[in-house]
Design an enzyme around this catalytic site. Structure first.
Site, short mmCIF file in Angstrom:
data_model
loop_
_atom_site.label_atom_id
_atom_site.label_comp_id
_atom_site.label_asym_id
_atom_site.label_seq_id
_atom_site.Cartn_x
_atom_site.Cartn_y
_atom_site.Cartn_z
N THR A 96 0.84 -1.20 0.00
CA THR A 96 0.00 0.00 0.00
C THR A 96 0.87 1.25 0.00
O THR A 96 1.92 1.27 0.63
CB THR A 96 -0.85 0.01 1.29
OG1 THR A 96 -1.77 -1.06 1.20
CG2 THR A 96 -1.58 1.31 1.50
N THR A 116 -4.88 1.76 -1.84
CA THR A 116 -4.47 0.36 -2.03
C THR A 116 -5.52 -0.42 -2.80
O THR A 116 -6.69 -0.04 -2.84
CB THR A 116 -4.27 -0.32 -0.65
OG1 THR A 116 -3.66 -1.59 -0.82
CG2 THR A 116 -5.60 -0.53 0.08
N VAL A 152 -12.73 -5.29 2.97
CA VAL A 152 -12.16 -3.94 3.05
C VAL A 152 -11.10 -3.97 4.15
O VAL A 152 -11.34 -4.54 5.23
CB VAL A 152 -13.26 -2.91 3.39
CG1 VAL A 152 -12.65 -1.55 3.74
CG2 VAL A 152 -14.24 -2.77 2.23
N ASP A 159 -7.67 -1.87 6.23
CA ASP A 159 -7.47 -0.70 7.10
C ASP A 159 -7.32 0.61 6.32
O ASP A 159 -7.58 1.69 6.85
CB ASP A 159 -6.22 -0.89 7.95
CG ASP A 159 -4.96 -1.04 7.08
OD1 ASP A 159 -5.03 -1.79 6.07
OD2 ASP A 159 -3.93 -0.43 7.39
N GLY A 204 -4.21 -5.46 7.05
CA GLY A 204 -5.18 -4.48 7.51
C GLY A 204 -5.97 -4.94 8.72
O GLY A 204 -6.31 -4.13 9.60
N1 ASP Z 1 -3.05 -2.59 4.48
C1 ASP Z 1 -3.48 -3.11 3.22
C2 ASP Z 1 -4.72 -3.93 3.43
O1 ASP Z 1 -4.78 -4.68 4.38
C3 ASP Z 1 -2.48 -3.96 2.54
C4 ASP Z 1 -1.14 -3.34 2.33
O2 ASP Z 1 -0.61 -2.61 3.16
O3 ASP Z 1 -0.58 -3.60 1.24
O4 ASP Z 1 -5.61 -3.85 2.60
#
Ligand code: ASP
Length: 332
Positions: free
Chosen positions: A195, A213, A224, A226, A249
């Site tokens: 992300t 992201t 969905v 974070d 997330g």
């Molecule tokens: N935080 C993101 C999610 O869980 C994934 C990422 O950091 O690539 O959707």
């Protein structure tokens, strides 16, 4: 996570295509000096400070600096900076070319926060290349904070965003390959988080942040993470500091990680101490062998911090137009 050299090549190629200045890669153990002039006698840093996750953050920060040089705010910097990464079809975790869910559809999550405590986000959004810009429109054009799914898509189209197929031929092929041997679970491991989260303090000393992201590759449809959730993937308090998260997330959401980091700074921790404490909170509450989380934070005084559960998280830091890549410290 893509390999380090591939990331550097991709960032350098993007910079060339976009006509950006060559990105400076400095050593992580050679921190940039903070000049006292930047504080302007107020205790608030005013030289331009940006932090962005992963190697693609270099390109985002270069664009953010351009925005600031042209008179743009921290919000302009983070939105335009992260939008560049959304348009990079070779990136597999953000915007165009992002890995789809297990049904083959690319669904995007993003949010922004500005210095007035204002916030906007979109989640489970399809067919729109720039969810971060739609998030900004939610913040600026509606009384709401978060729009989801078809409603977010309808809003984007009404705002003049053009629909676009975000599943590139490469992503489609990778998904078809994944299906052949896929177990019925999303891929969740320490190598799979890219992300773009970006936080910035502009030349007036104001803070803003953005996070965007395509989420976990081959996730359950409707999942969905974070990244679009205010307080989880991103939090900004213009009086205190800002934080963004990358990684699994679900772990960030269960601990409201970015809000936690900013609140710890409010209580007197440095950004570094706050990131470490938020990582430790996750590690106390859940098994972390197969999950990665990294936090990235700044305060209003020009201090920054970062910390991850495992080795491998890195980020771009820009101060007064000078960019360096830094490997984050980690617990295990
Ligand atoms: N935080 C993101 C999610 O869980 C994934 C990422 O950091 O690539 O959707």
């Amino acid at each position: 996570m893509l390999q380090r050299r591939a990331f550097i090549r991709r960032a350098a190629a993007m910079a060339a295509v976009l006509g950006l200045d060559p990105v400076r890669l400095l050593r992580a153990d050679a921190p940039l000096p903070l000049s006292n002039a930047g504080f302007n006698g107020t205790g608030r840093f005013r030289e331009g400070h940006m932090l962005s996750t992963w190697y693609h953050g270099m390109v985002s920060n270069e664009e953010g600096w351009k925005q600031m040089q042209a008179g743009g705010t921290a919000l302009d910097a983070v939105v335009e900076g992260t939008a560049l990464v959304e348009s990079d079809a070779t990136g597999t975790s953000v915007g165009l070319g992002g890995r789809p869910d297990r049904t083959g559809r690319v669904t995007l999550d993003a949010c922004v926060m500005g210095p007035q405590g204002d916030a906007g986000g979109v989640c489970f959004l399809e067919d729109i290349e720039h969810p971060v810009k739609v998030a900004r429109a939610v913040m600026e054009e509606t009384p709401h904070v978060l729009l989801a799914g078809d409603g977010a898509r309808d809003f984007a189209l009404a705002q003049g965003f053009e629909p676009r197929n975000l599943l590139t031929p490469e992503s489609k092929t990778a998904w078809e390959d994944w299906k052949k041997s896929a177990e019925y679970k999303p891929i969740i491991n320490v190598e799979n988080h890219d992300t773009i989260g970006m936080i910035a303090q502009d030349l007036d000393g104001n803070l803003a942040g953005a996070c965007t992201t395509s989420g976990l590759a081959y996730k359950l449809r409707g999942r969905v993470g974070d990244s679009p959730i205010i307080g989880a993937g991103l939090f900004v308090d213009n009086e205190i500091g800002a934080c963004t998260a990358t990684g699994l997330g679900e772990a960030v959401m269960k601990t409201l990680g970015s809000f936690l980091v900013v609140e710890l700074i409010r209580q007197g921790r440095s950004p570094q101490q706050a990131c470490e404490e938020a990582v430790d909170r996750i590690m106390r509450k859940m098994p972390v062998k197969d999950l990665q989380v990294g936090y990235l934070a700044m305060d209003t005084k020009g201090r920054s911090g970062s910390f991850a559960i495992h080795k491998g998280f890195n980020y771009a830091r820009t101060i007064a137009g000078q960019t360096e890549m830094i490997d984050a410290a980690y617990r295990s």
